[in-house]
Scaffold this motif. Structure first.
Motif, mmCIF file in Angstrom:
data_model
loop_
_atom_site.group_PDB
_atom_site.id
_atom_site.type_symbol
_atom_site.label_atom_id
_atom_site.label_comp_id
_atom_site.label_asym_id
_atom_site.label_seq_id
_atom_site.Cartn_x
_atom_site.Cartn_y
_atom_site.Cartn_z
ATOM 1 N N MET A 1 -2.372 -41.783 1.308
ATOM 2 C CA MET A 1 -2.323 -42.587 0.095
ATOM 3 C C MET A 1 -1.153 -43.562 0.188
ATOM 4 O O MET A 1 -0.080 -43.214 0.677
ATOM 5 N N LEU A 2 -1.397 -44.766 -0.271
ATOM 6 C CA LEU A 2 -0.321 -45.744 -0.454
ATOM 7 C C LEU A 2 -0.220 -45.982 -1.953
ATOM 8 O O LEU A 2 -1.230 -46.276 -2.605
ATOM 9 N N ALA A 3 0.977 -45.861 -2.493
ATOM 10 C CA ALA A 3 1.150 -46.072 -3.929
ATOM 11 C C ALA A 3 2.343 -46.961 -4.184
ATOM 12 O O ALA A 3 3.325 -46.947 -3.432
ATOM 13 N N ILE A 4 2.238 -47.756 -5.241
ATOM 14 C CA ILE A 4 3.387 -48.504 -5.729
ATOM 15 C C ILE A 4 3.590 -48.087 -7.182
ATOM 16 O O ILE A 4 2.640 -48.109 -7.977
ATOM 17 N N HIS A 5 4.791 -47.625 -7.503
ATOM 18 C CA HIS A 5 5.124 -47.144 -8.844
ATOM 19 C C HIS A 5 6.117 -48.134 -9.465
ATOM 20 O O HIS A 5 7.206 -48.332 -8.915
ATOM 21 N N LEU A 6 5.736 -48.730 -10.585
ATOM 22 C CA LEU A 6 6.626 -49.699 -11.229
ATOM 23 C C LEU A 6 6.969 -49.252 -12.638
ATOM 24 O O LEU A 6 6.101 -48.744 -13.371
ATOM 25 N N THR A 7 8.227 -49.462 -13.016
ATOM 26 C CA THR A 7 8.564 -49.295 -14.422
ATOM 27 C C THR A 7 7.812 -50.371 -15.216
ATOM 28 O O THR A 7 7.390 -51.392 -14.655
ATOM 29 N N LYS A 8 7.650 -50.132 -16.517
ATOM 30 C CA LYS A 8 6.916 -51.110 -17.328
ATOM 31 C C LYS A 8 7.539 -52.508 -17.247
ATOM 32 O O LYS A 8 6.805 -53.490 -17.037
ATOM 33 N N PRO A 9 8.879 -52.659 -17.369
ATOM 34 C CA PRO A 9 9.442 -54.021 -17.253
ATOM 35 C C PRO A 9 9.150 -54.667 -15.894
ATOM 36 O O PRO A 9 8.890 -55.878 -15.824
ATOM 37 N N ASP B 1 -0.095 -35.887 -7.361
ATOM 38 C CA ASP B 1 0.094 -34.774 -6.428
ATOM 39 C C ASP B 1 0.235 -35.270 -4.997
ATOM 40 O O ASP B 1 -0.424 -36.227 -4.584
ATOM 41 N N CYS B 2 1.070 -34.569 -4.240
ATOM 42 C CA CYS B 2 1.272 -34.900 -2.836
ATOM 43 C C CYS B 2 0.118 -34.364 -1.992
ATOM 44 O O CYS B 2 -0.458 -33.326 -2.300
ATOM 45 N N LEU B 3 -0.199 -35.088 -0.949
ATOM 46 C CA LEU B 3 -1.191 -34.629 0.021
ATOM 47 C C LEU B 3 -0.574 -33.496 0.837
ATOM 48 O O LEU B 3 0.534 -33.613 1.324
ATOM 49 N N ALA B 4 -1.310 -32.390 0.949
ATOM 50 C CA ALA B 4 -0.771 -31.235 1.681
ATOM 51 C C ALA B 4 -0.481 -31.601 3.135
ATOM 52 O O ALA B 4 -1.262 -32.281 3.777
ATOM 53 N N ARG B 5 0.632 -31.182 3.637
ATOM 54 C CA ARG B 5 1.051 -31.345 5.033
ATOM 55 C C ARG B 5 1.125 -32.819 5.454
ATOM 56 O O ARG B 5 0.966 -33.146 6.619
ATOM 57 N N ALA B 6 1.380 -33.684 4.502
ATOM 58 C CA ALA B 6 1.459 -35.102 4.843
ATOM 59 C C ALA B 6 2.897 -35.502 5.146
ATOM 60 O O ALA B 6 3.849 -34.967 4.589
ATOM 61 N N GLU B 7 3.016 -36.477 6.040
ATOM 62 C CA GLU B 7 4.290 -37.146 6.259
ATOM 63 C C GLU B 7 4.478 -38.098 5.082
ATOM 64 O O GLU B 7 3.544 -38.810 4.708
ATOM 65 N N SER B 8 5.660 -38.096 4.488
ATOM 66 C CA SER B 8 5.826 -38.855 3.247
ATOM 67 C C SER B 8 7.145 -39.596 3.236
ATOM 68 O O SER B 8 8.173 -39.078 3.699
ATOM 69 N N VAL B 9 7.122 -40.816 2.729
ATOM 70 C CA VAL B 9 8.362 -41.557 2.507
ATOM 71 C C VAL B 9 8.178 -42.456 1.294
ATOM 72 O O VAL B 9 7.073 -42.960 1.043
ATOM 73 N N THR B 10 9.244 -42.611 0.534
ATOM 74 C CA THR B 10 9.249 -43.509 -0.621
ATOM 75 C C THR B 10 10.450 -44.451 -0.482
ATOM 76 O O THR B 10 11.560 -44.007 -0.200
ATOM 77 N N VAL B 11 10.170 -45.738 -0.662
ATOM 78 C CA VAL B 11 11.244 -46.731 -0.579
ATOM 79 C C VAL B 11 11.426 -47.358 -1.954
ATOM 80 O O VAL B 11 10.468 -47.922 -2.505
ATOM 81 N N PRO B 12 12.633 -47.268 -2.527
ATOM 82 C CA PRO B 12 12.894 -47.944 -3.810
ATOM 83 C C PRO B 12 13.265 -49.410 -3.578
ATOM 84 O O PRO B 12 13.868 -49.744 -2.555
ATOM 85 N N PHE B 13 12.874 -50.244 -4.528
ATOM 86 C CA PHE B 13 13.200 -51.680 -4.464
ATOM 87 C C PHE B 13 13.705 -52.122 -5.838
ATOM 88 O O PHE B 13 13.344 -51.528 -6.871
ATOM 89 N N THR B 14 14.480 -53.191 -5.841
ATOM 90 C CA THR B 14 14.907 -53.810 -7.099
ATOM 91 C C THR B 14 14.738 -55.327 -7.010
ATOM 92 O O THR B 14 14.772 -55.902 -5.911
ATOM 93 N N PHE B 15 14.522 -55.939 -8.152
ATOM 94 C CA PHE B 15 14.573 -57.406 -8.263
ATOM 95 C C PHE B 15 14.904 -57.735 -9.722
ATOM 96 O O PHE B 15 14.410 -57.080 -10.642
ATOM 97 N N ASN B 16 15.733 -58.729 -9.910
ATOM 98 C CA ASN B 16 16.073 -59.211 -11.259
ATOM 99 C C ASN B 16 16.401 -58.058 -12.228
ATOM 100 O O ASN B 16 16.000 -58.092 -13.401
ATOM 101 N N VAL C 1 15.250 -54.995 -12.369
ATOM 102 C CA VAL C 1 14.204 -53.986 -12.587
ATOM 103 C C VAL C 1 13.853 -53.335 -11.246
ATOM 104 O O VAL C 1 14.229 -53.850 -10.179
ATOM 105 N N SER C 2 13.132 -52.198 -11.333
ATOM 106 C CA SER C 2 12.933 -51.426 -10.103
ATOM 107 C C SER C 2 11.486 -50.966 -9.938
ATOM 108 O O SER C 2 10.721 -50.892 -10.899
ATOM 109 N N PHE C 3 11.144 -50.667 -8.690
ATOM 110 C CA PHE C 3 9.846 -50.068 -8.372
ATOM 111 C C PHE C 3 9.980 -49.299 -7.063
ATOM 112 O O PHE C 3 11.007 -49.405 -6.364
#
Lengths: 153, 123
Positions: free
Chosen positions: A53-61, A124-139, A141-143
């Protein structure tokens, strides 16, 4: 995870070329199914020789700012346009990751993008998956961009 | 007589972005038509005089490759050039698209210059 640098480069390229926003990466980490609050997530599933799975999580702003920049108009609420824009962001990120994982393009299939949002939710996380999350910011706000993959031999 | 382009993408946001990129690229279309999937695209081609099509690949109902195949089997519309514009630009997928008559491919994310370089020679 060797995919971390590709996530950073793909995210920066997509934001700079399509949204005219420069985003700054933070320290990568492994997300452990923590609840997301006041956010919207764009999701694309991977199937085939590499699953995940590829996901992008953004705060509402952040979601409102991204969609406004995408559409060239002010956006005040999470509506159909915001869900569509965030899903399309996930789609472009997943396409970029697929190009790195599966250059010929026939071994990995991408799902249609989807978006979920709410006051509090978990993915939910995929079982036995390799996982990484990278945080970003601009102006100010964050995602986050999250990749979970498992390569089957 | 002005030119007409048909943009095929299930994302309303992406259709707007492609429309904006066409203007920024300096491509002078009199009419920009939109379709949300391959079925809508075939209906639009049947009802309108279209000079070129920009089509996504990964779409519901009828995807971009199925659209290309159906279009290639209809003599009334088979000669209208199609450029794929998609996150899916792996060699196998592009080869399949070209086997059904696609004239080129633009990878998302894209720039107006890339759109111009790919679409311009077809007009």
């Amino acid at each position: 995870m060797e995919k971390t640098q590709h996530i950073i480069e793909a995210t920066q390229e997509i934001f700079s070329s399509m949204i005219m926003l420069e985003v700054s990466p933070g320290e990568p980490f492994v997300r452990r199914n923590e609840m997301l609050t006041g956010s919207i997530s764009g999701l694309v599933g991977l199937a085939g020789t590499t699953k995940g799975m590829l996901a992008i999580h953004l705060t509402k702003p952040a979601a409102l700012a991204v969609t406004g920049a995408f559409l060239g108009m002010e956006v005040n609420e999470i509506d159909e346009d915001v869900c569509d824009a965030i899903g399309e962001l996930a789609n472009m990120l997943a396409g970029s990751m697929k190009a790195a994982i599966d250059p010929k393009g026939s071994g990995v299939k991408l799902s249609m993008p989807s978006a979920i949002h709410g006051q509090e939710y978990a993915i939910d996380c995929l079982a036995r998956a390799e996982s990484v999350t990278v945080p970003f910011t601009f102006n100010g706000v964050s995602f986050m961009v999250e990749l979970q993959i498992r390569q089957d031999s | 007589m002005g030119k007409t382009v048909l943009i095929v993408d299930d994302s309303n946001t992406m259709r707007k972005i492609v429309s904006r990129a066409l203007r920024q690229a300096g491509l002078d279309f009199d009419q920009i038509l939109e379709a949300g999937d391959g079925q809508e695209a075939l209906a639009s081609l049947a009802d309108n005089s279209v000079d070129v099509v920009l089509s996504d690949i990964n779409m519901p109902n009828m995807n971009g490759l199925e659209f290309l195949k159906a279009k290639s089997e209809d003599p009334a519309i088979m000669d209208i050039p199609v450029v794929m514009i998609s996150t899916e630009t792996g060699a196998d997928i592009i080869d399949e698209a070209k086997s059904y008559g696609a004239k080129g491919a633009v990878k998302k994310p894209f720039t107006p210059d890339l759109i111009n370089d790919t679409l311009g020679p077809l007009l």
